[in-house]
Motif scaffolding. Structure first.
Motif, PDB file in Angstrom:
ATOM      1  N   PHE A 182       6.648  18.214   4.486  1.00 29.80           N
ATOM      2  CA  PHE A 182       7.483  17.527   3.504  1.00 29.80           C
ATOM      3  C   PHE A 182       7.368  16.010   3.653  1.00 29.80           C
ATOM      4  O   PHE A 182       7.178  15.286   2.669  1.00 29.80           O
ATOM      5  CB  PHE A 182       8.936  17.960   3.667  1.00 29.80           C
ATOM      6  N   ILE A 183       7.466  15.509   4.889  1.00 28.76           N
ATOM      7  CA  ILE A 183       7.385  14.064   5.112  1.00 28.76           C
ATOM      8  C   ILE A 183       5.972  13.557   4.819  1.00 28.76           C
ATOM      9  O   ILE A 183       5.796  12.483   4.237  1.00 28.76           O
ATOM     10  CB  ILE A 183       7.806  13.717   6.552  1.00 28.76           C
ATOM     11  N   THR A 184       4.969  14.343   5.176  1.00 31.95           N
ATOM     12  CA  THR A 184       3.595  13.961   4.843  1.00 31.95           C
ATOM     13  C   THR A 184       3.424  13.865   3.332  1.00 31.95           C
ATOM     14  O   THR A 184       2.820  12.912   2.817  1.00 31.95           O
ATOM     15  CB  THR A 184       2.595  14.983   5.415  1.00 31.95           C
ATOM     16  N   GLY A 185       3.981  14.828   2.617  1.00 34.74           N
ATOM     17  CA  GLY A 185       3.914  14.798   1.159  1.00 34.74           C
ATOM     18  C   GLY A 185       4.626  13.607   0.568  1.00 34.74           C
ATOM     19  O   GLY A 185       4.179  13.007  -0.409  1.00 34.74           O
ATOM     20  N   LEU A 186       5.742  13.236   1.174  1.00 31.95           N
ATOM     21  CA  LEU A 186       6.505  12.092   0.700  1.00 31.95           C
ATOM     22  C   LEU A 186       5.659  10.823   0.789  1.00 31.95           C
ATOM     23  O   LEU A 186       5.606  10.016  -0.145  1.00 31.95           O
ATOM     24  CB  LEU A 186       7.782  11.971   1.528  1.00 31.95           C
ATOM     25  N   PHE A 187       4.965  10.648   1.931  1.00 32.35           N
ATOM     26  CA  PHE A 187       4.105   9.468   2.089  1.00 32.35           C
ATOM     27  C   PHE A 187       2.861   9.554   1.204  1.00 32.35           C
ATOM     28  O   PHE A 187       2.357   8.525   0.735  1.00 32.35           O
ATOM     29  CB  PHE A 187       3.680   9.310   3.546  1.00 32.35           C
ATOM     30  N   SER A 188       2.362  10.756   0.974  1.00 32.79           N
ATOM     31  CA  SER A 188       1.097  10.901   0.255  1.00 32.79           C
ATOM     32  C   SER A 188       1.191  10.475  -1.203  1.00 32.79           C
ATOM     33  O   SER A 188       0.160  10.268  -1.854  1.00 32.79           O
ATOM     34  CB  SER A 188       0.597  12.344   0.347  1.00 32.79           C
ATOM     35  N   VAL A 189       2.399  10.332  -1.718  1.00 38.70           N
ATOM     36  CA  VAL A 189       2.559   9.850  -3.087  1.00 38.70           C
ATOM     37  C   VAL A 189       2.038   8.424  -3.217  1.00 38.70           C
ATOM     38  O   VAL A 189       1.523   8.030  -4.265  1.00 38.70           O
ATOM     39  CB  VAL A 189       4.040   9.928  -3.517  1.00 38.70           C
ATOM     40  N   CYS A 190       2.155   7.639  -2.135  1.00 44.99           N
ATOM     41  CA  CYS A 190       1.750   6.233  -2.221  1.00 44.99           C
ATOM     42  C   CYS A 190       0.809   5.816  -1.095  1.00 44.99           C
ATOM     43  O   CYS A 190       0.605   4.617  -0.868  1.00 44.99           O
ATOM     44  CB  CYS A 190       2.986   5.324  -2.226  1.00 44.99           C
ATOM     45  N   ALA A 191       0.237   6.795  -0.380  1.00 42.66           N
ATOM     46  CA  ALA A 191      -0.636   6.441   0.735  1.00 42.66           C
ATOM     47  C   ALA A 191      -1.605   7.568   1.051  1.00 42.66           C
ATOM     48  O   ALA A 191      -1.323   8.743   0.798  1.00 42.66           O
ATOM     49  CB  ALA A 191       0.197   6.127   1.984  1.00 42.66           C
ATOM     50  N   LEU A 192      -2.734   7.201   1.635  1.00 40.22           N
ATOM     51  CA  LEU A 192      -3.625   8.167   2.258  1.00 40.22           C
ATOM     52  C   LEU A 192      -2.979   8.569   3.585  1.00 40.22           C
ATOM     53  O   LEU A 192      -2.593   7.699   4.375  1.00 40.22           O
ATOM     54  CB  LEU A 192      -4.985   7.524   2.512  1.00 40.22           C
TER      55      LEU A 192
END
Length: 303
Positions: A182-192
């Protein structure tokens, strides 16, 4: 196909010519998950500076809703901004922790011990702390709160603000995979995003966490040199920032920086003159020693 949504279930009815009656297929969706998203997760940020703002700006684009976000910051201008975004503003760190499933510590590493001391009595065992501080280890956080809480360490950088960041992540053994995803997905919206061993996060800090500042410093020097050569500040900035973007794309595509330099630098030409001057003045050793200085400081913060 007829789709009917219930509170916790989706009923899909397939109607076919071969069937004398509808085939009923029930897909159960738990209250917290759908497509990997934790729909009802409440996410708090202690500190609402640039990184926190970048995270929520990106994640709010379809991943989470403003109603899921809680903010605590002692500065009135930051809480006013959070209110304008539609986030709930809390009056203290413990209040925020008591309301949230995930708590981002988006404050300076130097005050982590103080913040953790304030919130440890409010932490539930199923709650997850997300740290974005250089040098503050999972072990440090768990020892500070007095139990093996769930911890995710993330090392993002400021290009998150424009949707082009990078973020390396590592999790404690106590953190469930769905929480990490979930947290990885949250960051992946605006980051690699990249999962790494925690022991590599100091190196990540030195390369990509602090990396934008190295690029900005180099860009400033080149742009100012362009102005000294007669270009307007605007023209120099546009020329060199576009050069940075194109050059980064070439590195990603071809990978060999030495070969790419050879593509630009002809023998006895202008580029070679500049490169020789840089080499004579220790450009590469200086850059490498600067990265090492960053790494040492991250290691110092770990102690």
């Amino acid at each position: 196909m007829d789709i009917k949504f219930g509170t916790n279930e989706v009923f899909i009815f397939f109607l076919g010519n071969q069937l004398k009656k509808p085939l009923k297929c029930i897909i159960v969706i738990t209250p917290l998950t759908q497509g990997g998203f934790l729909l009802s997760a409440k996410i708090g940020f202690i500190g609402f500076g640039n990184i926190a703002q970048a995270i929520v700006k990106g994640a709010s684009k379809g991943y989470i809703t403003p109603e899921q976000i809680y903010i605590y910051d002692p500065l009135p201008e930051k809480t006013e901004l959070a209110t304008r975004y539609g986030f709930e503003v809390c009056q203290s760190e413990p209040e925020l922790v008591s309301k949230c499933d995930y708590v981002f510590l988006t404050v300076k590493p130097q005050i982590y011990a103080e913040i953790l001391s304030k919130i440890k009595a409010s932490l539930a065992h199923e709650m997850c702390i997300v740290s974005v501080a250089a040098g503050k280890t999972i072990s440090f956080i768990q020892q500070s709160v007095g139990f093996e809480c769930r911890v995710i360490r993330a090392m993002p950088n400021t290009p998150l603000l424009v949707g082009s960041g990078v973020c390396a992540l590592s999790a404690s053994f106590s953190t469930p995979k769905e929480s990490f995803d979930f947290i990885t997905g949250l960051f992946s919206v605006c980051a690699l995003t990249e999962q790494v061993d925690e022991g590599m996060l100091n190196a990540v800090t030195a390369v990509s966490g602090s990396g934008p500042a190295y690029v900005f410093a180099f860009a400033r020097a080149v742009i100012e040199a362009g102005e000294q050569a007669g270009l307007s500040a605007q023209t120099a900035m546009q020329l060199f920032t576009s050069t940075l973007i194109g050059s980064a794309k070439m590195i990603q595509q071809y990978g060999n920086c030495g070969k790419l330099i050879e593509m630009v630098a002809s023998p006895n030409g202008t580029t070679e003159a500049a490169l020789n001057h840089m080499q004579e003045n220790g450009f590469e050793p200086l850059v490498k020693s600067a990265v090492q200085a960053c790494l040492r400081r991250a290691e110092e913060l770990s102690k």
